[in-house]
Enzyme design. Sequence first.
Site, PDB file in Angstrom:
ATOM      1  N   ALA A   5      14.911  38.895  78.063  1.00 41.29           N
ATOM      2  CA  ALA A   5      16.083  38.068  77.229  1.00 41.29           C
ATOM      3  C   ALA A   5      15.887  36.466  76.896  1.00 41.29           C
ATOM      4  O   ALA A   5      15.328  36.003  77.564  1.00 41.29           O
ATOM      5  CB  ALA A   5      17.369  38.316  77.941  1.00 41.29           C
ATOM      6  N   ARG A  20      41.939  43.853  22.025  1.00 40.04           N
ATOM      7  CA  ARG A  20      43.189  43.852  23.059  1.00 40.04           C
ATOM      8  C   ARG A  20      42.288  44.068  24.445  1.00 40.04           C
ATOM      9  O   ARG A  20      43.116  44.195  25.497  1.00 40.04           O
ATOM     10  CB  ARG A  20      43.687  45.557  22.903  1.00 40.04           C
ATOM     11  CG  ARG A  20      44.998  45.216  21.858  1.00 40.04           C
ATOM     12  CD  ARG A  20      45.497  46.526  22.104  1.00 40.04           C
ATOM     13  NE  ARG A  20      45.052  47.690  21.092  1.00 40.04           N
ATOM     14  CZ  ARG A  20      45.611  48.821  21.532  1.00 40.04           C
ATOM     15  NH1 ARG A  20      46.305  49.268  22.403  1.00 40.04           N
ATOM     16  NH2 ARG A  20      44.878  49.898  20.748  1.00 40.04           N
TER      17      ARG A  20
END
Length: 460
Positions: A423, A17
Amino acid sequence: MNAPLNVVILAAGKGTRMKSDLPKVLHPLAGRPLLAHVLAAADSLRPERICVVYGHGGETLPTAIGRADLLWVRQEPQLGTGHAVQQAVPHLDPAAVVLILYGDVPLTRPETLQEMVLIAREGAIALLTVRLKNPAGYGRIVRNTRGQVERIVEHKDAGADELAIDEVNTGILCLPAGKLMGWLTRLTNDNAQGEYYLTDVIGMAAAEGERILPCHPAAEWEVLGVNSRQQLADLERTHQASIATDLMTQGVTLSDPARLDVRGELACGRDVLIDVGCVFEGKVALGDNVKVGAYCVLKDVKVEEGAEILPFCHIEGARIGTRARIGPYSRLRPGTDLDAETHIGNFVEIKNSQVGVNSKINHLSYVGDAYVGRKVNIGAGTITCNYDGANKHRTVIEDEAFIGSDTQLVAPVTVGRGATLGAGTTLTRDAPAGELTLSRVKQTTINGWKRPTKAGKGDG
Ligand code: UD1
Ligand code: CA
């Protein structure tokens, strides 16, 4: 002296099942195969031997469980529970008591089994039974007028009177091996299913005047088996609910106990708060006053006192220091070690890196194979280029460094103490301590430059 304990786990059945290629007992409950839960319960009783009867699914099962200390017995074909135990007999110690478990009944508490072992060690038969509102499908416990167990009748063999009995056989029993061996030789398959029923042993024992003592589980879920995916899901929820109850009893706040999944061991300090939808895998330890936000997945993580994990974080193989703040949306991979008061923000991935006290990596960064000192600020979009396509290299960022946004640190490379990177820097050589280092093309403006215009139709 106590008789030794032998455990036999029946796991040869087909599990039709489940409609699965995976053997039923390998389907996971709380992150572990059903059979692993049964083995853990068996282990807790310190048996001399554990014998697993397998068949359907072939060698997949022994291979997946991978334990050299188990006795694996193949049952082929599968002719019933009695036949299954017969296959184990050559591996059993006749002087032992035998505990029979099912590989698809995962949540029986060790205490329940321990009580049964004690009974069998005194020479009696311990039979685990339960009264069910709907006993359909189960073997029924037939008692005599004095209330003693007389036999078990399978549903398919039962008459109307017997079908009305609501006390059922869970399948779990414990009895002296020598006696069991004798009865097993006398089993027949003369019944509705043409199978050798282990349950017929009970009738034989009763006829010989043996003492059969029914035991009962503290909760029904202890004896529930898994035959379908629905039952598996139901049992998962039941199990999770009991984990949630235990946590709340220990003093943990769960925003919703129905929305928690623990697939391993979760240890919590005092006043821990866990919001909805979190999944805990492997070994997770949450210190006092830790907060875990909604929808986090934590696997093998240690979170120290007062740390806060905001929603939607995925964290594995990491330590998070005292009063750190992680997330939302952080991904911490194995080898991440964050000291106290670190802040890790959204869309930051960290792997195999140490981050020192008070350092911040708040936005959109990848930090891998790095050592980051104390009070370092790593700007948005910083990337450690740790992999050259063949080898991994380390990045070292010393205390109080400031890394400008959108910086690439091409490892191996070191940023000295208190250094600042402008940066947009692509750092390929070490940046000296205390200085500003940047790599940047000079900004220019082209005066009078015009944007191209789209060529019009018919303009040639
Ligand atoms: C069995 C019991 C029944 C009990 C029920 C509880 C028998 C005859 N009946 O019924 O009284 O109420 O369990 O769930 O024992 N297995 C093997 N080899 C086999 C057959 C089964 O290893 O040849 C294993 C299965 O994998 C499973 C367990 O034994 O783990 C029980 O088998 P199952 O077919 O579910 O037993 P039932 O007929 O439901
Ligand atoms: Ca069954």
